[in-house]
Design a protein around this motif. Structure first.
Motif, mmCIF file in Angstrom:
data_model
loop_
_atom_site.group_PDB
_atom_site.id
_atom_site.type_symbol
_atom_site.label_atom_id
_atom_site.label_comp_id
_atom_site.label_asym_id
_atom_site.label_seq_id
_atom_site.Cartn_x
_atom_site.Cartn_y
_atom_site.Cartn_z
ATOM 1 N N SER A 246 0.834 -1.198 0.000
ATOM 2 C CA SER A 246 0.000 0.000 0.000
ATOM 3 C C SER A 246 0.870 1.248 0.000
ATOM 4 O O SER A 246 2.089 1.186 0.189
ATOM 5 N N LEU A 247 0.211 2.388 -0.192
ATOM 6 C CA LEU A 247 0.851 3.697 -0.086
ATOM 7 C C LEU A 247 0.359 4.368 1.189
ATOM 8 O O LEU A 247 -0.685 4.003 1.728
ATOM 9 N N ASN A 248 1.114 5.373 1.678
ATOM 10 C CA ASN A 248 0.612 6.066 2.857
ATOM 11 C C ASN A 248 -0.579 6.948 2.474
ATOM 12 O O ASN A 248 -0.875 7.155 1.294
ATOM 13 N N ALA A 249 -1.260 7.463 3.487
ATOM 14 C CA ALA A 249 -2.510 8.187 3.260
ATOM 15 C C ALA A 249 -2.311 9.396 2.359
ATOM 16 O O ALA A 249 -3.143 9.670 1.478
ATOM 17 N N ALA A 250 -1.217 10.136 2.572
ATOM 18 C CA ALA A 250 -0.991 11.350 1.791
ATOM 19 C C ALA A 250 -0.736 11.034 0.321
ATOM 20 O O ALA A 250 -1.291 11.689 -0.574
ATOM 21 N N THR A 251 0.098 10.033 0.051
ATOM 22 C CA THR A 251 0.413 9.677 -1.337
ATOM 23 C C THR A 251 -0.797 9.100 -2.054
ATOM 24 O O THR A 251 -1.141 9.508 -3.176
ATOM 25 N N ALA A 252 -1.474 8.148 -1.403
ATOM 26 C CA ALA A 252 -2.650 7.526 -2.013
ATOM 27 C C ALA A 252 -3.745 8.556 -2.247
ATOM 28 O O ALA A 252 -4.374 8.589 -3.313
ATOM 29 N N GLY A 253 -3.970 9.413 -1.258
ATOM 30 C CA GLY A 253 -5.000 10.430 -1.400
ATOM 31 C C GLY A 253 -4.701 11.398 -2.525
ATOM 32 O O GLY A 253 -5.598 11.799 -3.279
ATOM 33 N N SER A 254 -3.440 11.780 -2.670
ATOM 34 C CA SER A 254 -3.054 12.710 -3.735
ATOM 35 C C SER A 254 -3.262 12.090 -5.111
ATOM 36 O O SER A 254 -3.772 12.739 -6.033
ATOM 37 N N VAL A 255 -2.868 10.823 -5.263
ATOM 38 C CA VAL A 255 -3.042 10.140 -6.550
ATOM 39 C C VAL A 255 -4.518 10.042 -6.906
ATOM 40 O O VAL A 255 -4.940 10.335 -8.036
ATOM 41 N N ALA A 256 -5.347 9.627 -5.933
ATOM 42 C CA ALA A 256 -6.781 9.493 -6.175
ATOM 43 C C ALA A 256 -7.409 10.849 -6.502
ATOM 44 O O ALA A 256 -8.276 10.954 -7.376
ATOM 45 N N LEU A 257 -6.972 11.878 -5.824
ATOM 46 C CA LEU A 257 -7.512 13.217 -6.061
ATOM 47 C C LEU A 257 -7.211 13.701 -7.470
ATOM 48 O O LEU A 257 -8.084 14.250 -8.160
ATOM 49 N N PHE A 258 -5.985 13.503 -7.927
ATOM 50 C CA PHE A 258 -5.643 13.912 -9.286
ATOM 51 C C PHE A 258 -6.413 13.097 -10.324
ATOM 52 O O PHE A 258 -6.785 13.624 -11.376
ATOM 53 N N GLU A 259 -6.670 11.825 -10.032
ATOM 54 C CA GLU A 259 -7.448 11.004 -10.960
ATOM 55 C C GLU A 259 -8.874 11.534 -11.096
ATOM 56 O O GLU A 259 -9.383 11.709 -12.218
ATOM 57 N N LEU A 260 -9.524 11.825 -9.973
ATOM 58 C CA LEU A 260 -10.892 12.329 -10.030
ATOM 59 C C LEU A 260 -10.947 13.720 -10.656
ATOM 60 O O LEU A 260 -11.878 14.046 -11.403
ATOM 61 N N THR A 261 -9.949 14.532 -10.380
ATOM 62 C CA THR A 261 -9.905 15.874 -10.956
ATOM 63 C C THR A 261 -9.707 15.821 -12.467
ATOM 64 O O THR A 261 -10.337 16.577 -13.220
ATOM 65 N N SER A 262 -8.835 14.929 -12.928
ATOM 66 C CA SER A 262 -8.601 14.824 -14.366
ATOM 67 C C SER A 262 -9.860 14.374 -15.093
ATOM 68 O O SER A 262 -10.134 14.797 -16.229
ATOM 69 N N ARG A 263 -10.683 13.537 -14.453
ATOM 70 C CA ARG A 263 -11.951 13.132 -15.069
ATOM 71 C C ARG A 263 -12.882 14.332 -15.213
ATOM 72 O O ARG A 263 -13.566 14.488 -16.235
ATOM 73 N N ARG A 264 -12.925 15.184 -14.205
ATOM 74 C CA ARG A 264 -13.774 16.375 -14.268
ATOM 75 C C ARG A 264 -13.285 17.304 -15.375
ATOM 76 O O ARG A 264 -14.084 17.879 -16.123
ATOM 77 N N MET A 265 -11.966 17.469 -15.455
ATOM 78 C CA MET A 265 -11.410 18.355 -16.466
ATOM 79 C C MET A 265 -11.689 17.819 -17.882
ATOM 80 O O MET A 265 -11.892 18.580 -18.829
ATOM 81 N N ALA A 266 -11.709 16.489 -18.026
ATOM 82 C CA ALA A 266 -11.954 15.886 -19.332
ATOM 83 C C ALA A 266 -13.372 16.145 -19.814
ATOM 84 O O ALA A 266 -13.648 16.137 -21.025
ATOM 85 N N LYS A 267 -14.285 16.362 -18.865
ATOM 86 C CA LYS A 267 -15.672 16.629 -19.251
ATOM 87 C C LYS A 267 -15.839 18.030 -19.836
ATOM 88 O O LYS A 267 -16.847 18.325 -20.442
#
Length: 267
Positions: A246-267
């Motif tokens: 696993s990744l620590n909370a900060a790293t995992a959270g940052s990766v997930a956040l950028f993924e969700l943000t990139s989906r919004r930007m793609a719309k």
């Protein structure tokens, strides 16, 4: 030192303040922020700047000149002091030759924004992890961050420094009851996606996450608490391709956040 005095000293340290009479410095009026990025962004943010302290003899590059100018424009006194005074003021932190005496961080009321990805932190306790996540949140233009009022790291000078000052441009709400706050957001039309490593979680890259989204990130070691987990509409995880589990909370959270943000930007 009595129990009350010890508690007061601990509160003083958590605020980043330090007695200055022995150094012949003006008394500190608020919180002591440190580090060039943290101080520069604080001077651009919502705080009131009281005093800027700079190390004597420090090389005045363009960055420091801009910080001094911003402090003067904000009406703060600028004082050059021995570097040892800054060391004592920050309890040995890496202040980079500059500290700012400023008003306390201003939290905001919980008001659902019109859209975006909200970040909710379930009792994250490490200031470095919190600062890292807040820096990612600002980079993703997160409209609101929720942190619990108890048993969690708050916006301290250490967190401001760890976020490179990014938190100064975020709207952070300190809530009494995180589960109840998530209920309020759900009633306003938001969906809660919990970042969790368990077997019940779906691969975030293969899953449609409802929008608008609250990304819920658990604490170090404990993850998402049971009462808060019940508020999740979906649980997602990051796939791990290497040997670490696993990744620590900060790293995992940052990766997930950028993924969700990139989906919004793609719309």
């Amino acid at each position: 030192m009595g129990r009350r005095a010890v508690a007061a000293e601990q509160r003083r340290r958590s605020r980043g303040t330090a007695p200055s009479a022995s150094d012949g410095l003006p008394p500190v009026r608020g919180e002591v922020l440190y580090g060039r990025n943290a101080v520069a962004e604080a001077l651009r943010g919502r705080r009131q700047a009281h005093q800027l302290f700079m190390a004597e003899g420090i090389r005045q590059d363009a960055r420091l000149a801009a910080i001094r100018q911003a402090a003067e424009l904000a009406g703060a006194n600028v004082t050059e002091v021995p570097r040892a005074s800054l060391d004592r003021m920050t309890h040995g932190a890496n202040h980079q030759g500059v500290t700012l005496d400023a008003s306390s961080y201003r939290y905001v009321e919980l008001t659902p924004p019109p859209d975006g990805v909200i970040v909710a932190l379930d009792h994250l306790q490490d200031p470095q992890n919190l600062g890292t996540l807040l820096r990612a949140a600002e980079a993703c233009a997160v409209p609101l961050v929720l942190i619990p009022a108890d048993r969690a790291a708050e916006i301290s000078p250490a967190v401001v420094n760890a976020s490179a000052g990014a938190v100064e441009h975020l709207r952070v709400s300190k809530v009494i009851n995180l589960a109840r706050s998530l209920d309020e957001l759900k009633q306003a039309g938001w969906w809660v996606a919990g970042l969790d490593e368990g077997d019940a979680s779906e691969d975030i890259y293969d899953t449609k996450v409802p929008d608008p989204t609250v990304l819920l990130i658990g604490s170090e070691g404990q993850g998402i608490s049971l009462n808060v987990r019940r508020r999740c509409d979906i649980l997602v995880r990051l796939p791990m391709y290497g040997r670490v589990a696993s990744l620590n909370a900060a790293t995992a959270g940052s990766v997930a956040l950028f993924e969700l943000t990139s989906r919004r930007m793609a719309k």
